[in-house]
Design an enzyme around this catalytic site. Structure first.
Site, short mmCIF file in Angstrom:
data_model
loop_
_atom_site.label_atom_id
_atom_site.label_comp_id
_atom_site.label_asym_id
_atom_site.label_seq_id
_atom_site.Cartn_x
_atom_site.Cartn_y
_atom_site.Cartn_z
N GLU A 26 42.67 15.68 -33.34
CA GLU A 26 41.82 16.19 -32.25
C GLU A 26 41.37 15.04 -31.35
O GLU A 26 41.42 15.13 -30.11
CB GLU A 26 40.59 16.89 -32.83
CG GLU A 26 39.62 17.35 -31.76
CD GLU A 26 38.24 17.66 -32.32
OE1 GLU A 26 38.15 18.27 -33.39
OE2 GLU A 26 37.25 17.28 -31.67
N HIS A 54 43.48 21.90 -33.10
CA HIS A 54 43.04 20.54 -32.73
C HIS A 54 43.44 20.15 -31.31
O HIS A 54 42.91 19.19 -30.77
CB HIS A 54 43.70 19.50 -33.64
CG HIS A 54 43.27 19.59 -35.06
ND1 HIS A 54 41.98 19.85 -35.45
CD2 HIS A 54 43.97 19.41 -36.21
CE1 HIS A 54 41.90 19.85 -36.76
NE2 HIS A 54 43.09 19.59 -37.25
N HIS A 84 44.36 22.78 -42.08
CA HIS A 84 44.25 21.74 -43.11
C HIS A 84 44.01 22.36 -44.47
O HIS A 84 42.99 22.13 -45.12
CB HIS A 84 43.13 20.75 -42.75
CG HIS A 84 43.56 19.77 -41.71
ND1 HIS A 84 42.69 18.98 -41.02
CD2 HIS A 84 44.79 19.45 -41.25
CE1 HIS A 84 43.36 18.22 -40.17
NE2 HIS A 84 44.63 18.50 -40.30
N CYS A 87 36.55 29.03 -39.69
CA CYS A 87 35.74 29.03 -38.47
C CYS A 87 36.45 29.86 -37.41
O CYS A 87 37.63 30.20 -37.55
CB CYS A 87 35.55 27.60 -37.98
SG CYS A 87 37.10 26.82 -37.54
#
Ligand code: F3S
Length: 280
Positions: A125, A73, A40, A12
């Site tokens: 987050e 995050h 991650h 993203c």
């Protein structure tokens, strides 16, 4: 085998931006500490460690004077202040969408709203966003846990926002339930557009393929959501972290396969998976 790739899918905007900043800093400094895994995806983390990345879990594990990277995050204001006090340099890779959620939480709190976050209370987050709230704050994973989240209290007003990778339906369900029990509800939909686009893309793909392979780290919240959406869309779906985990028996009776990847799955892993599937 026919392979259809969800569009968009994979890295993203926020993670790509953070990784680019981290790699540029690694090039310059040779060693950079990161508070928590910067992405991650274990394969990508190993690649970055080979360039000088050091991952620690807590701020007090960061040696004084080093360069510290804050991942997409984000962190709470308290942790950020401690990072500035301790480190020679702090590179802030907080995703702008996460920053927006943090700011929304702060505004709600400043205006006296008890704050509800629809998300996973263990996710970094969400822990970071909670740090922006002075006063009542609760994390609700889904509608069924709403009463528990409100702790039996009857508020006159509540502010609600979402973890950026939340499923839209889960967030809407909580908001609908809140509207039925709290007179004033202020809603900030802080699900990021990258998440919404990736979730929609998996839904669309589900009807046109015989099965969906979702690839992403086991610790990736948005990958988990994509996998759930694939299953809920009625598709046969598997979740893998690496192309080596492909189950060729499962693939054998399928003429077409859809591919979706979490927001922290690097491009090179997706290319590798497509190549393997297209050879079948
Ligand atoms: Fe940012 Fe959304 Fe990615 S919040 S890190 S763009 S999943």
């Amino acid at each position: 085998m026919k392979v259809l790739v969800a569009s968009p899918t994979g890295l993203c905007f926020g993670v790509r931006r953070a990784i680019e900043a981290l790699e540029a800093t690694l090039e310059e400094r040779g060693q950079v500490y990161s508070l928590g895994s910067p992405i991650h995806n274990p394969q990508e983390v190993e690649r970055l460690k080979a360039k000088g990345l050091v991952v620690v879990d807590e701020i007090d594990q960061v040696p004084p004077g080093v360069t510290l990277f804050i991942r997409a995050h984000g962190v709470s204001p308290q942790v950020f202040r401690e990072a500035l006090r301790r480190c020679g340099e702090v590179i802030d890779g907080t995703c702008p969408f996460v920053r927006k959620a943090q700011e929304r939480a702060m505004v709600l709190s400043d205006e006296g709203y008890p704050v509800l976050i629809v998300g996973d209370g263990e996710h970094p987050e969400v822990k970071g966003i909670l740090g922006f709230v002075n006063g009542f704050a609760a994390v609700v994973p889904h509608r069924g846990r709403l009463e528990e989240g409100l702790n039996g209290r009857r508020f006159q007003k509540v502010g609600v926002l979402s973890q950026t990778t939340q499923k839209l339906e889960v967030f809407s369900d909580v908001v609908k339930a809140l509207v039925g029990i709290v007179p004033e509800v202020r809603v900030y939909n802080t699900i990021c557009s990258a998440t919404l686009e990736r979730q929609r893309a998996v839904c669309e793909l589900a009807s046109s393929v015989h099965g969906i392979v979702v690839m992403g780290g086991r610790n990736s919240a948005n990958t988990r959501k994509l996998y759930q959406i694939a299953l809920e869309s009625g598709a046969q779906a598997v979740w893998i972290e690496h192309p080596d985990e492909l189950d060729y028996g499962w693939l054998a009776d399928k003429g077409s396969i859809g591919l979706a990847a979490g927001g922290s799955t690097p491009d090179w892993l997706i290319r590798e998976l497509i190549e393997r599937l297209e050879k079948l």
